[in-house]
Design a protein around this motif. Structure first.
Motif, PDB file in Angstrom:
ATOM      1  N   UNK A 152     -46.956  36.662  56.573  1.00 21.92           N
ATOM      2  CA  UNK A 152     -46.698  35.252  56.301  1.00 21.92           C
ATOM      3  C   UNK A 152     -45.945  35.103  54.984  1.00 21.92           C
ATOM      4  N   UNK A 153     -44.958  34.239  54.985  1.00 18.87           N
ATOM      5  CA  UNK A 153     -44.260  33.906  53.747  1.00 18.87           C
ATOM      6  C   UNK A 153     -44.727  32.531  53.299  1.00 18.87           C
ATOM      7  N   UNK A 154     -45.175  32.448  52.058  1.00 20.80           N
ATOM      8  CA  UNK A 154     -45.690  31.184  51.534  1.00 20.80           C
ATOM      9  C   UNK A 154     -44.763  30.647  50.454  1.00 20.80           C
ATOM     10  N   UNK A 155     -44.541  29.354  50.502  1.00 20.38           N
ATOM     11  CA  UNK A 155     -43.770  28.676  49.441  1.00 20.38           C
ATOM     12  C   UNK A 155     -44.527  27.418  49.051  1.00 20.38           C
ATOM     13  N   UNK A 156     -44.154  26.866  47.934  1.00 21.49           N
ATOM     14  CA  UNK A 156     -44.800  25.629  47.505  1.00 21.49           C
ATOM     15  C   UNK A 156     -44.027  24.424  48.027  1.00 21.49           C
ATOM     16  N   UNK A 157     -44.738  23.415  48.458  1.00 21.84           N
ATOM     17  CA  UNK A 157     -44.098  22.169  48.864  1.00 21.84           C
ATOM     18  C   UNK A 157     -43.706  22.180  50.318  1.00 21.84           C
ATOM     19  N   UNK A 158     -43.776  20.986  50.908  1.00 24.59           N
ATOM     20  CA  UNK A 158     -43.511  20.881  52.344  1.00 24.59           C
ATOM     21  C   UNK A 158     -42.079  21.220  52.699  1.00 24.59           C
ATOM     22  N   UNK A 159     -41.164  21.025  51.768  1.00 23.96           N
ATOM     23  CA  UNK A 159     -39.769  21.270  52.077  1.00 23.96           C
ATOM     24  C   UNK A 159     -39.372  22.723  51.998  1.00 23.96           C
ATOM     25  N   UNK A 160     -40.282  23.560  51.532  1.00 21.34           N
ATOM     26  CA  UNK A 160     -39.960  24.962  51.477  1.00 21.34           C
ATOM     27  C   UNK A 160     -39.165  25.358  50.253  1.00 21.34           C
ATOM     28  N   UNK A 161     -38.893  24.441  49.360  1.00 22.33           N
ATOM     29  CA  UNK A 161     -38.156  24.771  48.145  1.00 22.33           C
ATOM     30  C   UNK A 161     -39.139  25.055  47.015  1.00 22.33           C
ATOM     31  N   UNK A 162     -38.782  25.928  46.099  1.00 23.85           N
ATOM     32  CA  UNK A 162     -39.635  26.120  44.935  1.00 23.85           C
ATOM     33  C   UNK A 162     -39.860  24.799  44.225  1.00 23.85           C
ATOM     34  N   UNK A 163     -41.070  24.523  43.849  1.00 24.14           N
ATOM     35  CA  UNK A 163     -41.378  23.241  43.235  1.00 24.14           C
ATOM     36  C   UNK A 163     -42.489  23.434  42.209  1.00 24.14           C
ATOM     37  N   UNK A 164     -43.039  22.351  41.770  1.00 27.43           N
ATOM     38  CA  UNK A 164     -44.035  22.414  40.717  1.00 27.43           C
ATOM     39  C   UNK A 164     -45.322  23.057  41.176  1.00 27.43           C
ATOM     40  N   UNK A 165     -46.066  23.545  40.196  1.00 22.90           N
ATOM     41  CA  UNK A 165     -47.296  24.259  40.510  1.00 22.90           C
ATOM     42  C   UNK A 165     -48.352  23.373  41.151  1.00 22.90           C
ATOM     43  N   UNK A 166     -48.185  22.054  41.016  1.00 21.54           N
ATOM     44  CA  UNK A 166     -49.201  21.169  41.574  1.00 21.54           C
ATOM     45  C   UNK A 166     -49.045  21.029  43.084  1.00 21.54           C
ATOM     46  N   UNK A 167     -47.920  21.401  43.639  1.00 22.17           N
ATOM     47  CA  UNK A 167     -47.722  21.262  45.085  1.00 22.17           C
ATOM     48  C   UNK A 167     -48.450  22.353  45.842  1.00 22.17           C
ATOM     49  N   UNK A 168     -48.853  22.015  47.060  1.00 18.93           N
ATOM     50  CA  UNK A 168     -49.631  22.955  47.855  1.00 18.93           C
ATOM     51  C   UNK A 168     -48.730  24.023  48.457  1.00 18.93           C
ATOM     52  N   UNK A 169     -49.356  25.160  48.746  1.00 23.87           N
ATOM     53  CA  UNK A 169     -48.636  26.218  49.444  1.00 23.87           C
ATOM     54  C   UNK A 169     -48.484  25.839  50.921  1.00 23.87           C
ATOM     55  N   UNK A 170     -47.319  26.148  51.461  1.00 28.16           N
ATOM     56  CA  UNK A 170     -47.139  26.022  52.907  1.00 28.16           C
ATOM     57  C   UNK A 170     -46.477  27.299  53.407  1.00 28.16           C
ATOM     58  N   UNK A 171     -46.585  27.505  54.685  1.00 27.43           N
ATOM     59  CA  UNK A 171     -46.026  28.721  55.267  1.00 27.43           C
ATOM     60  C   UNK A 171     -44.604  28.441  55.750  1.00 27.43           C
ATOM     61  N   UNK A 172     -43.676  29.291  55.316  1.00 26.21           N
ATOM     62  CA  UNK A 172     -42.280  29.123  55.723  1.00 26.21           C
ATOM     63  C   UNK A 172     -41.930  29.979  56.928  1.00 26.21           C
TER      64      UNK A 172
END
Lengths: 560, 337
Positions: A152-172
């Motif tokens: 699994x590849x995980x990124x922060x934020x629903x859009x899949x772009x690197x974002x602030x640490x407060x955003x949740x992880x989502x799977x890309x």
């Protein structure tokens, strides 16, 4: 649950370094990595069990390999595994991914779905997870189970772009690398212990109590009950065509002989026939030692192997014994005609000096300071210690738990495979009653924490293969597989220590050697295993495997 | 572990079925072979004579023996039973256009601590035919059809049995003369020391009738200690710490706590909870009043039919020394003799 996930994820092997984001190495780095993504893992598990929203980013892509059904069709169990190549689908179909992870559409409609992360490895950008799924109408009787491995590849934020640490992880993205499903149409095994033993109330009372409880109530400083190393043996003692069972018990409890009755129940007759020893008993056999057609009894009572001959009245008379050179107890016993004189000789594997913790194995990964094993030659009922003369003392005391005779080279005499904890196993090839250890040349040293071994021509190609039970320890893997583990040791020594927690080994005879096929066969992870054996569980003509597991379960839910 | 935490515990047994091409698939859960107790031994044998391999499983925890009946029931199987271990036979079979040579061998042990019958079986697939036994001397094999079904015993596992809170010391522990004097012990007569808390339900409810039976029997001297009585404090502490040390970590100590001392001043039995007169009288006759039996190591089995191979009791010196080092008694001179 989160703590368990962290523990599971910490039990990882570090993946190959990625140029931009190396995977964590040191234990604290791994823990921090997992801690930061623990919420996502919780969401993922809940979604897989059908209890939450999918934790995937918009447009997340998935890949699932195609399956191939087992060549064994038509039995009570259906098996399907992923093929080595080809994809079932690529795309963004989230329900399709769930089907693939859980075991296809067959799992739909089953009320109880349980998902467990059994192993995980941080890899650059995410995790590689091993998932175990059980499903059924009730949690006690699953009819479906699946094991899958997914990256699994995980990124922060629903859009899949690197974002602030407060955003949740989502799977890309998710790529299922392997899966296997098993479902049952009919019940393959039914437990009938109650019906078989229950009518003998005394036997049921003795056997219905765990060894922890007994250990608290028997004054036994060797803790023979607590560790639970008491064997069983099957044989037809009264010649009625029905097998019976000899049950070894720890110090202070009487051994039992459960004789099968015509209605399938058993009755303990050990006291009537002279087999109810109160000494700690480990290995036992029911075999015809004197060739009179009646089954005799062999019992490892402490450091003495006692042979009791069954007389014409069905009583077992002490007819001989083999005494070890010191008081280290005998664990596994086995019998074979090693010198070709027509009678059965006895081998005893010995493990620790007198008590479990009295002898420290040194070095841990290749210890040779344990007690010696023993071979007793049968001289017309007198058992003579010929261990040294037969060449079985070679290599020192290896903390042996079981010796298993087998004529693996088909030259007509029994060879001996000795399974050793804390090091290398030995394959003693028999040449006219003299043995030489040729484990290295045959490729069966299987260095590790060996507990037992089973021989079988499981692939039906006309030669014998070997399945060796070893220890699989998450804690051991968590520590020993870190790059920073034991820097004072050589790489070779570290590799040997890692093998101590690697798991079971399937050693397949191919030509003149045995090849370790455990990984490809999928039979490595037998947990902290003891006496795994080959057995044709579904009666399709091909031997399967059963591996008893678990070391010491305490009353509290935690584990070391 | 001493605190009750496990060491690689809660691990389930694992079972795999062959899926062909040298590969196996985990079927532990769907076959019901994934028991969570600490597994040790798996023994395969055709227990019910229907041609498939049933399993006897041995465990350390929980119910320590389980029988799992195999329901696969093949129509036919090959049985190779030459009457001795170490025999081999190569069985040639045909299945469609495929012919197979399978090596069967008999042995006496398998896995770990499993003693097996020197008998090998090979289940035949529907349509599979035996062509013969080639290459080796042993030819004693038969093709066996499935027998008529017999009534199967009841399903289920053994119920968990509670044990009485009674520990018989394998080696009776000699008590210091000073301690015996404090307890009012008189040589030649067994003595029961009962520690009771007046507020515990068992002490108030069940204990009196058992004590009445003991008094009526008249063979045992009785010393009653009250946990709320200050004067009994040292003796209560001695009794509870001695019992705790002997019973080991995890022991469930509670009141009433009773210690049976033999006529020679040796501690024979520790009883936790309600006194059971049957067990008490057995201990009395077995250990306290019969010197020969008393010299034998103790067990959870009625005396007489079971026996020890390794004979008489070991010395009690190590246990005494252990208690002494742990600070449970101060009469070093007594124990050092």
């Amino acid at each position: 649950m989160i703590a368990r996930l962290i523990l599971a994820l910490a039990a990882c092997t570090a993946a190959a370094a990625a140029p931009q984001a190396p995977p964590p190495d040191l234990p604290e780095e791994v823990e921090a990595f997992v801690e930061a993504r623990a919420d996502w893992l919780g969401s993922f598990k809940a979604w897989a069990e059908g209890r939450g929203e999918p934790p995937f980013g918009e447009g997340a892509g998935f890949r699932v390999p195609a399956g191939e059904p087992s060549s064994r069709e038509g039995g009570p169990v259906r098996l399907v595994r992923s093929a080595g190549s080809g994809a079932a689908f690529r795309g963004t179909d989230i329900p399709g991914l769930r089907d693939a992870l859980l075991g296809g559409q067959g799992v739909r409609g089953l009320a109880q779905v349980k998902v467990k992360v059994v192993a995980a490895a941080p890899v650059p950008g995410g995790f590689e997870l091993q998932l175990r799924v059980e499903a059924g109408s009730s949690p006690q009787a699953p009819v479906w189970q699946a094991v899958s491995r997914v990256s699994l590849t995980l990124v922060r934020g629903a859009g899949g772009e690197p974002a602030g640490a407060e955003e949740e992880w989502v799977c890309a993205s998710a790529s299922v690398t392997a899966w296997e499903w098993a479902s049952r149409a009919e019940e393959l095994f039914t437990e009938r212990t109650l019906g078989v033993i229950g009518p003998d109330e005394r036997a049921a009372r003795l056997l219905g109590v765990g060894m922890d409880r007994w250990a608290q109530r028997l004054d036994d400083p060797s803790l023979s009950a607590w560790f639970g190393h008491q064997g069983i043996a099957a044989g037809d003692v009264n010649g009625d065509g029905r097998p019976d069972l000899l049950v070894a018990m720890p110090s202070g409890l009487p051994n039992m002989l459960l004789v099968q009755q015509p209605d399938g129940t058993v009755r303990d007759v050990a006291r009537e026939v002279g087999l109810a020893w109160l000494d700690d008993t480990k290995g036992v056999l029911l075999i015809d030692m004197d060739g009179d057609g009646r089954q005799d009894a062999v019992s490892a009572l402490g450091h003495v192997i006692v042979v009791q001959r069954q007389d014409e009245r069905g009583r077992f008379q002490v007819a001989g014994w083999g005494v070890s050179p010191d008081e280290a107890p005998v664990y596994g016993v086995s019998a074979a005609d090693v010198d070709g004189d027509g009678d059965l000789d006895l081998f005893g594997a010995r493990y620790v000096s007198t008590r479990y913790a009295d002898t420290l194995p040194v070095p841990l990964e290749d210890a040779r300071n344990g007690p010696s094993n023993v071979l007793f030659r049968n001289d017309r009922g007198r058992f003579v210690d010929v261990t040294e003369a037969a060449g079985l003392r070679a290599g020192g005391g290896r903390f042996s738990l079981q010796g298993s005779f087998s004529d693996f080279d088909l030259d007509g005499d029994p060879d001996l495979y000795v399974v050793n904890d804390f090091g290398r196993n030995q394959l003693f090839v028999n040449d006219g009653g003299r043995f030489a250890d040729e484990a290295a040349s045959f490729g069966v040293e299987d260095q590790g924490a060996g507990m037992g071994a089973s021989w079988s021509d499981f692939d039906r190609d006309g030669d014998l293969d070997l399945y060796v039970t070893n220890m699989y320890s998450s804690a051991g893997r968590r520590v020993a597989f870190q790059d920073g583990f034991a820097p004072e040791r050589t790489e070779e020594e570290r590799a040997e220590i890692r093998r101590l927690s690697l798991g079971n080994s399937l050693l397949v005879r191919e030509g003149t050697r045995f090849i370790d096929r455990s990984e490809g066969a999928g039979v490595r992870m037998g947990r902290w295993a003891w006496g795994a054996v080959f057995a044709d569980l579904d009666a399709d003509g091909f031997d399967d495997l059963i591996s008893p597991s678990g070391f010491l379960t305490g009353p509290k839910p935690g584990d070391l | 572990m001493e605190s009750g935490v496990s060491w690689s515990g809660h691990e389930r047994n694992v079972a795999w079925l062959q899926a062909g091409a040298g590969r196996f698939v985990d079927v532990s859960a769907i076959t019901g072979l994934d028991q969570v107790e600490d597994g040790r031994v798996a023994l395969r044998c055709d227990w019910d004579g229907d041609g498939d391999l049933d399993l006897w499983l041995r465990f350390r925890s929980g119910s320590t023996l389980r029988y799992m009946e195999n329901r696969a029931d093949p129509d036919r199987h090959v049985a190779f039973e030459p009457g001795r271990p170490g025999a081999s036979v190569m069985v040639e079979t045909s299945f469609g256009e495929e012919s197979t040579s399978t090596l069967l061998q008999t042995r006496t042990s398998d896995g770990y601590l499993a003693g097996v019958r020197p008998r090998a079986v090979l289940a035949l697939r529907p349509g599979e035919e035996v062509l013969g036994a080639e290459g080796l001397a042993e030819r004693r094999l038969q093709v066996v059809a499935r027998p008529a079904e017999r009534k199967a015993p009841e399903a289920g596992s053994l119920p968990a049995h509670e044990l009485p809170g009674r520990v018989v010391l394998r080696t009776a522990l000699p008590l210091p003369p000073g301690r015996l004097r404090e307890l009012g012990f008189r040589p030649g007569r067994p003595q029961l020391v009962v520690v009771a808390d007046p507020e515990c339900e068992v002490c108030a409810g069940v204990l009196p009738s058992a004590i009445d039976a003991i008094v009526e029997d008249g063979r045992i001297a009785l010393t009653r200690l009250n946990t709320r009585n200050k004067a009994d404090g040292p003796a209560v502490r001695w009794a509870s710490t001695t019992a705790a040390h002997i019973l080991g970590p995890g022991a469930e100590l509670d009141t009433p706590l009773s210690l049976l001392i033999g006529p020679g001043g040796r501690l024979q039995t520790i009883l936790v909870g309600a006194l059971e007169w049957d067990g008490m009288s057995q201990d009395l006759e077995w250990f306290a009043l019969e010197p020969v039996q008393g010299a034998l190591r103790a067990s959870f089995d009625p005396p007489g039919a079971s026996r020890w191979f390794h004979g008489m009791a070991r010395s009690s010196a190590p246990l005494a020394q252990e208690l002494l080092e742990a600070g449970f008694d101060s009469e070093a001179a007594f124990y050092s003799k």
